[in-house]
Every structure is written in structure tokens, then in C-alpha cells.
Design an enzyme around this catalytic site. Structure first.
Site, PDB file in Angstrom:
ATOM      1  N   GLY A   1       0.805  -1.213   0.000  1.00 49.49           N
ATOM      2  CA  GLY A   1       0.000   0.000   0.000  1.00 49.49           C
ATOM      3  C   GLY A   1       0.840   1.267   0.000  1.00 49.49           C
TER       4      GLY A   1
ATOM      5  N   GLY B   1       5.933   4.435  -8.728  1.00 47.19           N
ATOM      6  CA  GLY B   1       6.642   3.168  -8.975  1.00 47.19           C
ATOM      7  C   GLY B   1       5.665   1.997  -9.021  1.00 47.19           C
ATOM      8  N   HIS B   2       4.725   1.985  -8.050  1.00 45.25           N
ATOM      9  CA  HIS B   2       3.723   0.912  -8.044  1.00 45.25           C
ATOM     10  C   HIS B   2       2.866   0.973  -9.310  1.00 45.25           C
ATOM     11  CE1 HIS B   2       4.319   1.371  -3.555  1.00 45.25           C
ATOM     12  NE2 HIS B   2       4.535   0.072  -3.727  1.00 45.25           N
TER      13      HIS B   2
ATOM     14  N   ASP C   1      14.249  -3.031  -4.861  1.00 43.50           N
ATOM     15  CA  ASP C   1      14.893  -3.918  -3.890  1.00 43.50           C
ATOM     16  C   ASP C   1      15.347  -5.145  -4.670  1.00 43.50           C
ATOM     17  OD1 ASP C   1      15.623  -5.766  -2.032  1.00 43.50           O
ATOM     18  OD2 ASP C   1      14.070  -5.220  -0.593  1.00 43.50           O
TER      19      ASP C   1
END
Ligand code: PAF
Length: 273
Positions: free
Chosen positions: A37, A42-43, A179
Site C-alpha cells: 500500500g 513506482g507501483h 529492492d
């Protein structure tokens, strides 16, 4: 960009799985974008990648702040959230069909113990007592980089991603590479089950079309990598009827348990093409 469209919000595991199966029965590829959330650009670019991954595609974004990837010394309690804002952003993409946001995905058990006395290493164990203690680990890749200073992080990520895969049964999953270690670990986990299927397809395309032999090899590979096979079936693609030889378009379907997590995967093979 497509016109705004409200995604359906799903909270329940069984409802989520049924939703995915319905979409697949309609001939759609199910793509998942796992998130915790508080979505940003980026999401949304991962959502675009999911939209581009197949046609027709049904896109699920998961919003779940996973307690097991935080150590008690980390910031779970203050992890930011803005569910209404997230929904607005997802709606504005016009391509997200569902948001899966379950209340809790862990068995909390009946007892509670304090971090100090219980030697808890993640926020989940701090509360778990006799609850959840089965983990998915990608042992070599989780050791260095962030894993060195965050010893429970990747174990938590691998475990929750396995749970999400097990519930949603996606065909495609999209993760960011920011990541990089997390991305690599998730790829490795999915790979161990997928590799046995790719090897089977290679063998079939080279002329080994004996289903019993292929099946035995997959069972052996899964067992050697710590899985407990639920089923390995080689079936004709349209009728789903088991075959003895691969002389028509088939799909190999696999389900195996890794600890308490059940992973499913499949591969289509057509030796005529
Ligand atoms: O990258 C994240 O947001 C999380 O680690 C993930 C993959 C959603 C698992 O909780």
C-alpha cells in the site's frame, strides 16, 4: 491512459481465489502486483507492466502490510497507509480489476508472549505464541546485503509472497527491482517449481514423451527441493483428460506443498510446433 474504473475490493481468501478462477475460466491471464500500500508512481508503473503482460488480462493489486518482514525494532506500527488514496490511484489507471486487502494472513495462535521474554525476531512472532511458525526461506540469497542487517526480512517476504500466490494462483506476478535482493529471491523461489516443468518440456520436445517418466522426474525434483507433491498431472489441454504419451497439446499441472504453503504451476507443451 484508460478511463478511471473502480477496482473490486476483496478481503476474503476464498473469495479471492474464486475470483481468480472465474477470470481464468473467462480466458483471462491473472496478473498480480503485490504491494504494502501507500502507492506511488513506482507501483503504478508495475500496474502498467501487468497490463502489458497479456491480453486479455485481469489485474489484482494486493495491499497488505506484512508483519513478518518487520523486526520488533522496525517500523511496523508507523508504516504509512492510505487505503482510500490507493484505491483512487488504482482507479485512475483504469486497468486494475481487483484489490486484495485481507485483514490478516497468519495464524495468531492462542497464546501471546512478549518480545523480550520470547526472544521474538519478527513482529509476527512477538504475538504468535503457538501460532504461525512455518516459513519459506531462500537461504543462500537471503544472507547478504539487506539480509545481513534485517535477518527476518526476506523470510517474511518469501513467506507472504508464497501465501499470496497460493490464494490468487496468478499466471503473472510483477515485482519492482528497486529492492534487487527481494526481486531475486522471489524469482528463485518461483524458479524451483518452474524449473522442473521447463526441464519436462525440454525433454518432451527432444522426444521423451513418456508421461510416467516425465511425471516421476518432476516428483523427484520437487521432493529433493523440499516439496511435498500434491499432484503432478499431464493432461490434454482442452479436455484436461490425463494422457500416457505427449502426442497432442498437453499441459503439465503441478501442486506441491512447501511447509504450509501450497504452490501451483503449469506448463503447456505442444510437440507439433
Ligand atoms: O516490496 C514490497 O512491497 C513487499 O516486500 C512485498 C513484496 C509486497 C511483500 O510484502
Amino acid at each position: 491512459m484508460a478511463a478511471a474504473r473502480e477496482p473490486e475490493v476483496i478481503r476474503d481468501k476464498a473469495a479471492m481465489r474464486a475470483w481468480s478462477r472465474r477470470r481464468r475460466a473467462e480466458g483471462k491471464t491473472v496478473a498480480v502486483v503485490p504491494t504494502m500500500g501507500y502507492l506511488h508512481q513506482g507501483h503504478l508503473s508495475l500496474v502498467s507492466a501487468a497490463a502489458a503482460s497479456a491480453d486479455p488480462v485481469a489485474i489484482v493489486v494486493t495491499i497488505y502490510v506484512n508483519p513478518s518482514q518487520f523486526a520488533p525494532t522496525e517500523d511496523l506500527a508507523i508504516y504509512p497507509s492510505d487505503f482510500a488514496g490507493d484505491l483512487r490511484k488504482l482507479a485512475s489507471t483504469g486497468v486494475v480489476d481487483a484489490v486484495f486487502s485481507p485483514p490478516d494472513l497468519y495464524d495468531r495462535g492462542t497464546g501471546r508472549r512478549a518480545a523480550a521474554s520470547g526472544g521474538a525476531v519478527s513482529c509476527l512472532e512477538e504475538e504468535a505464541g503457538d501460532g504461525h511458525e512455518t516459513w519459506v526461506r531462500v537461504e543462500r540469497l537471503e544472507k547478504g546485503l539487506c539480509g545481513a542487517s534485517r535477518p527476518v526480512f526476506f523470510r517474511g517476504v518469501a513467506t507472504i509472497v508464497s501465501k499470496l500466490f497460493n490464494i490468487i494462483e496468478p499466471d503473472v506476478a510483477v515485482f519492482g527491482k528497486k529492492d534487487y535482493q527481494q526481486w531475486r529471491i522471489i524469482c528463485r523461489m518461483a524458479l524451483s517449481i518452474n524449473r522442473s516443468l521447463v526441464d519436462a518440456r525440454t525433454a518432451a520436445l527432444k522426444g521423451n514423451t513418456d508421461c510416467e517418466q516425465i511425471r516421476n522426474k518432476i516428483v523427484q525434483t520437487l521432493t529433493e527441493t523440499g516439496g511435498q507433491v500434491d499432484y503432478v498431472e499431464i493432461v490434454e489441454q482442452e479436455s484436461l483428460v490425463p494422457v500416457e504419451r505427449i502426442d497432442c497439446p498437453v499441459v503439465i499441472c503441478v501442486a506441491a506443498w512447501f511447509g504450509k504453503v501450497r504452490l501451483v504451476d503449469n506448463i503447456e507443451i505442444d510437440t507439433r510446433s
